[in-house]
Design an enzyme around this catalytic site. Sequence first.
Site, short mmCIF file in Angstrom:
data_model
loop_
_atom_site.label_atom_id
_atom_site.label_comp_id
_atom_site.label_asym_id
_atom_site.label_seq_id
_atom_site.Cartn_x
_atom_site.Cartn_y
_atom_site.Cartn_z
N SER A 89 0.56 -1.00 0.12
CA SER A 89 0.21 0.16 -0.12
C SER A 89 1.18 1.42 0.46
O SER A 89 1.66 1.65 0.86
CB SER A 89 -0.72 0.17 1.07
OG SER A 89 -1.51 0.56 1.53
N HIS A 122 -1.58 -1.72 -4.44
CA HIS A 122 -2.69 -0.92 -3.27
C HIS A 122 -2.69 0.69 -2.93
O HIS A 122 -1.45 0.83 -2.83
CB HIS A 122 -2.84 -1.52 -1.96
CG HIS A 122 -4.19 -1.57 -1.57
ND1 HIS A 122 -4.96 -2.11 -1.62
CD2 HIS A 122 -4.05 -0.54 -0.79
CE1 HIS A 122 -5.80 -2.12 -0.99
NE2 HIS A 122 -5.57 -0.60 -0.04
N ASP A 140 -4.65 3.84 -1.24
CA ASP A 140 -5.65 4.70 -0.88
C ASP A 140 -6.22 5.69 -0.93
O ASP A 140 -5.54 6.24 -1.22
CB ASP A 140 -5.49 3.91 0.40
CG ASP A 140 -5.06 2.18 0.85
OD1 ASP A 140 -6.01 1.92 0.86
OD2 ASP A 140 -3.76 2.68 1.38
N MET A 149 -8.68 8.17 0.01
CA MET A 149 -9.99 8.89 0.73
C MET A 149 -9.88 10.59 0.47
O MET A 149 -9.61 10.93 0.81
CB MET A 149 -9.16 8.52 2.32
CG MET A 149 -8.28 7.32 2.63
SD MET A 149 -7.93 7.14 3.74
CE MET A 149 -6.84 5.88 3.90
N HIS A 209 -8.72 1.56 -3.51
CA HIS A 209 -9.60 1.17 -2.81
C HIS A 209 -10.48 2.67 -2.47
O HIS A 209 -9.28 3.59 -1.75
CB HIS A 209 -8.63 0.53 -1.43
CG HIS A 209 -9.39 0.40 -0.37
ND1 HIS A 209 -8.71 0.25 0.81
CD2 HIS A 209 -10.68 0.11 0.25
CE1 HIS A 209 -9.50 0.17 1.75
NE2 HIS A 209 -11.25 0.37 1.50
N MET A 234 -12.00 4.86 -0.78
CA MET A 234 -13.11 5.18 0.59
C MET A 234 -13.45 6.58 0.49
O MET A 234 -12.56 7.27 1.45
CB MET A 234 -12.13 5.42 1.72
CG MET A 234 -11.30 3.63 2.38
SD MET A 234 -10.03 3.36 2.73
CE MET A 234 -8.82 2.86 1.35
N MET A 279 -11.90 -5.22 5.69
CA MET A 279 -10.45 -4.24 6.64
C MET A 279 -10.23 -5.34 8.08
O MET A 279 -11.33 -5.60 8.81
CB MET A 279 -11.44 -3.27 6.48
CG MET A 279 -11.63 -2.11 5.68
SD MET A 279 -10.48 -1.56 4.26
CE MET A 279 -8.81 -1.39 5.87
N ASP A 336 -6.49 -6.52 4.43
CA ASP A 336 -6.25 -4.54 4.37
C ASP A 336 -6.55 -4.12 5.70
O ASP A 336 -7.14 -4.02 5.86
CB ASP A 336 -6.97 -3.76 3.84
CG ASP A 336 -6.16 -2.49 2.95
OD1 ASP A 336 -5.15 -2.20 3.99
OD2 ASP A 336 -7.08 -1.82 2.41
#
Length: 220
Positions: free
Chosen positions: A10, A35, A37, A39, A68, A70, A139, A177
């Site tokens: 990540s 990965h 992330d 957000m 991913h 979020m 998660m 994760d």
Amino acid sequence: MKNKHLIAPSILSANFSNLQKDIDMVEKAGADWLHIDVMDGHFVPNITIGPLVVKAVRPLSKLFFDVHLMITNPEKYWHNFVKNGANLIVFHEEVLCDKKRLIQDIKEENIKVGISIKPKTSVEEILEFLPLLDVVLVMTVEPGFGGQSFMEDMLPKISYLRKIIDNNNYNCLIEVDGGINVETATKCLECGADVLVSGNTIFASKDPVIALQNLKSIKI
Ligand code: DX5
Ligand code: ZN
């Protein structure tokens, strides 16, 4: 004994002033996916990467980009990430949108699709989508930040998903994760996980290459 699991470093824990160096390093060390992330400061209390960063790093790597999301409105933003090089879009079960429709829209672009569940969300919530998914992301910390401790009580979710996926011959990988290190990864793999996301264990280690290879070489 098998060690066919995939490693997805990540980049949340990477050095943002030199992503190229860190991405090169994990790619050469044998990472399978990258990965990423995303957000929005709304779905989770943190703001991170947007589509422009994906666009900037896409030419630097051949790795499979696991994005991913979020974010509260994945239906509004997923396509920007696809345009910029995402190979897999994972959105959250907890968002309010037409999830079946979103899965279909993503698949129509020939992009892999996954759904993630936060620690308090039960597996039951996504059972109806499992036959359509390429990935289910469990998660194992509250989403929002790297470097948190693994939640052991998430392990039964992995075993349960493994059973359902195998019994029905679904073509869906189980990704985990949050708080993944050799010890917690071993437990996840024993329960049937297929893909290990790891941020801090790799990038905050003195030797990230060895750290990645240690995760990769776990045998169950
Ligand atoms: C947390 C993110 C994770 C994070 C994991 O919300 O979804 O991908 O980077 O970091 P570690 O492995 O440090 O727990
Ligand atoms: Zn993540």
